[in-house]
Design an enzyme around this catalytic site. Structure first.
Site, mmCIF file in Angstrom:
data_model
loop_
_atom_site.group_PDB
_atom_site.id
_atom_site.type_symbol
_atom_site.label_atom_id
_atom_site.label_comp_id
_atom_site.label_asym_id
_atom_site.label_seq_id
_atom_site.Cartn_x
_atom_site.Cartn_y
_atom_site.Cartn_z
ATOM 1 N N GLU A 187 -9.391 -10.919 -7.646
ATOM 2 C CA GLU A 187 -8.459 -9.809 -7.475
ATOM 3 C C GLU A 187 -7.271 -9.905 -8.445
ATOM 4 O O GLU A 187 -6.797 -8.892 -8.949
ATOM 5 C CB GLU A 187 -7.979 -9.769 -6.022
ATOM 6 C CG GLU A 187 -9.110 -9.418 -5.057
ATOM 7 C CD GLU A 187 -8.684 -9.445 -3.601
ATOM 8 O OE1 GLU A 187 -7.512 -9.765 -3.306
ATOM 9 O OE2 GLU A 187 -9.538 -9.133 -2.750
ATOM 10 N N LYS B 134 0.823 -1.210 0.000
ATOM 11 C CA LYS B 134 0.000 0.000 0.000
ATOM 12 C C LYS B 134 0.863 1.268 0.000
ATOM 13 O O LYS B 134 2.070 1.216 0.257
ATOM 14 C CB LYS B 134 -0.950 -0.047 1.198
ATOM 15 C CG LYS B 134 -1.982 -1.196 1.121
ATOM 16 C CD LYS B 134 -2.962 -1.143 2.295
ATOM 17 C CE LYS B 134 -4.010 -2.256 2.195
ATOM 18 N NZ LYS B 134 -4.998 -2.172 3.306
ATOM 19 N N HIS C 39 -2.119 -5.367 1.502
ATOM 20 C CA HIS C 39 -3.387 -6.074 1.280
ATOM 21 C C HIS C 39 -3.054 -7.497 0.865
ATOM 22 O O HIS C 39 -2.071 -7.722 0.144
ATOM 23 C CB HIS C 39 -4.214 -5.422 0.164
ATOM 24 C CG HIS C 39 -5.280 -6.342 -0.374
ATOM 25 N ND1 HIS C 39 -6.494 -6.497 0.252
ATOM 26 C CD2 HIS C 39 -5.275 -7.215 -1.418
ATOM 27 C CE1 HIS C 39 -7.195 -7.420 -0.405
ATOM 28 N NE2 HIS C 39 -6.475 -7.867 -1.426
ATOM 29 N N TYR D 9 -12.257 -2.409 -3.930
ATOM 30 C CA TYR D 9 -12.812 -2.566 -2.583
ATOM 31 C C TYR D 9 -14.341 -2.484 -2.577
ATOM 32 O O TYR D 9 -14.930 -2.153 -1.541
ATOM 33 C CB TYR D 9 -12.216 -1.512 -1.647
ATOM 34 C CG TYR D 9 -10.845 -1.884 -1.087
ATOM 35 C CD1 TYR D 9 -10.684 -3.011 -0.284
ATOM 36 C CD2 TYR D 9 -9.722 -1.100 -1.329
ATOM 37 C CE1 TYR D 9 -9.445 -3.349 0.261
ATOM 38 C CE2 TYR D 9 -8.481 -1.428 -0.795
ATOM 39 C CZ TYR D 9 -8.345 -2.552 0.001
ATOM 40 O OH TYR D 9 -7.131 -2.875 0.547
ATOM 41 N N ASN E 118 -2.146 0.353 6.667
ATOM 42 C CA ASN E 118 -1.615 -0.878 7.250
ATOM 43 C C ASN E 118 -0.721 -1.694 6.307
ATOM 44 O O ASN E 118 -0.661 -2.915 6.388
ATOM 45 C CB ASN E 118 -2.750 -1.718 7.852
ATOM 46 C CG ASN E 118 -3.798 -2.096 6.825
ATOM 47 O OD1 ASN E 118 -3.629 -1.822 5.638
ATOM 48 N ND2 ASN E 118 -4.865 -2.737 7.258
HETATM 49 P P1 RTP Z 1 -7.038 -5.846 3.167
HETATM 50 O O1 RTP Z 1 -8.373 -6.195 2.505
HETATM 51 O O2 RTP Z 1 -6.570 -4.459 2.854
HETATM 52 O O3 RTP Z 1 -6.007 -6.909 2.969
HETATM 53 O O4 RTP Z 1 -7.260 -5.845 4.736
HETATM 54 P P2 RTP Z 1 -8.060 -6.881 5.605
HETATM 55 O O5 RTP Z 1 -8.620 -7.989 4.757
HETATM 56 O O6 RTP Z 1 -7.180 -7.248 6.753
HETATM 57 O O7 RTP Z 1 -9.237 -5.968 6.143
HETATM 58 P P3 RTP Z 1 -10.674 -5.671 5.477
HETATM 59 O O8 RTP Z 1 -11.704 -5.940 6.509
HETATM 60 O O9 RTP Z 1 -10.803 -6.315 4.143
HETATM 61 O O10 RTP Z 1 -10.608 -4.089 5.277
HETATM 62 C C1 RTP Z 1 -9.972 -3.502 4.181
HETATM 63 C C2 RTP Z 1 -9.149 -2.322 4.639
HETATM 64 O O11 RTP Z 1 -10.020 -1.293 5.104
HETATM 65 C C3 RTP Z 1 -9.403 -0.627 6.188
HETATM 66 N N1 RTP Z 1 -10.228 -0.753 7.379
HETATM 67 N N2 RTP Z 1 -10.426 0.216 8.168
HETATM 68 N N3 RTP Z 1 -11.316 1.817 10.323
HETATM 69 C C4 RTP Z 1 -11.691 0.540 10.273
HETATM 70 O O12 RTP Z 1 -12.373 0.012 11.091
HETATM 71 C C5 RTP Z 1 -11.216 -0.236 9.145
HETATM 72 N N4 RTP Z 1 -11.495 -1.496 8.943
HETATM 73 C C6 RTP Z 1 -10.863 -1.830 7.809
HETATM 74 C C7 RTP Z 1 -8.069 -1.266 6.453
HETATM 75 O O13 RTP Z 1 -7.065 -0.507 5.828
HETATM 76 C C8 RTP Z 1 -8.211 -2.617 5.804
HETATM 77 O O14 RTP Z 1 -6.969 -3.105 5.401
HETATM 78 MG MG MG Z 2 -9.763 -7.660 3.009
#
Ligand code: RTP
Ligand code: MG
Length: 143
Positions: free
Chosen positions: A128, A11, A117, A51, A114
């Site tokens: 994806e 990212k 991804h 997303y 973070n």
């Molecule tokens: P990613 O898709 O980016 O790999 O991350 P992930 O699966 O661990 O998390 P996901 O639930 O898919 O969320 C995508 C991205 O959205 C942001 N996020 N912010 N503020 C919040 O509560 C929140 N929750 C998610 C994060 O940057 C996350 O990586």
């Molecule tokens: Mg995710």
């Protein structure tokens, strides 16, 4: 466990910190092979489409703004159990909860920025990977 492919994105925060090589090194040390890689500066449309599953979530606007704030590196990683292996290397979504030694624990500070991804299932991985790469852009590794 079978050989899988997964999509990784380094990212904008991690690209800005100049740690892309260290992150790719972690994938390689764990036995994942890079079979496709490119640097992109995502447009708003590209980030929103990627997303789309989160479009009703309160953080969606901030997520799209962040993902378009600078260049990213998108990669296809291949290996035994690649989807889970990548998620293990990444650590929890919130870096404050990520296990020591994971990419997010070491290179990220906040849940919004973070570092990486990774696809969360083989089904999302297939979607994806084809979102960013044509078949011709993926290079099977024969050795
Ligand atoms: P990613 O898709 O980016 O790999 O991350 P992930 O699966 O661990 O998390 P996901 O639930 O898919 O969320 C995508 C991205 O959205 C942001 N996020 N912010 N503020 C919040 O509560 C929140 N929750 C998610 C994060 O940057 C996350 O990586
Ligand atoms: Mg995710």
């Amino acid at each position: 466990m079978s050989v899988e492919r997964t999509l990784s994105i380094i990212k904008p925060d991690a690209v800005a910190k100049n740690v892309t090589g260290e992150i790719v090194g972690r994938f390689e040390k764990a036995g994942l092979k890079v079979v496709a890689m490119k640097m992109l500066h995502l447009s708003r449309e590209q980030a929103e489409g990627f997303y789309a599953e989160h479009k009703e979530r309160p953080f969606f606007g901030d997520l799209v703004a962040f993902m378009t704030s600078g260049p990213v590196i998108v990669q296809v990683l291949e290996g035994e159990g690649a989807v889970l292996k990548n998620r293990d290397l990444m650590g929890a979504t919130n870096p404050k909860e990520a296990e020591a030694g994971t990419i997010r624990a070491d290179f990220a500070e906040t849940i919004d920025e973070n570092a990486v991804h990774g696809s969360d299932s083989t089904e999302s991985a297939a979607r994806e990977v084809s979102y960013f790469f044509s078949d011709e852009e993926i290079c099977p590794r024969t050795r």
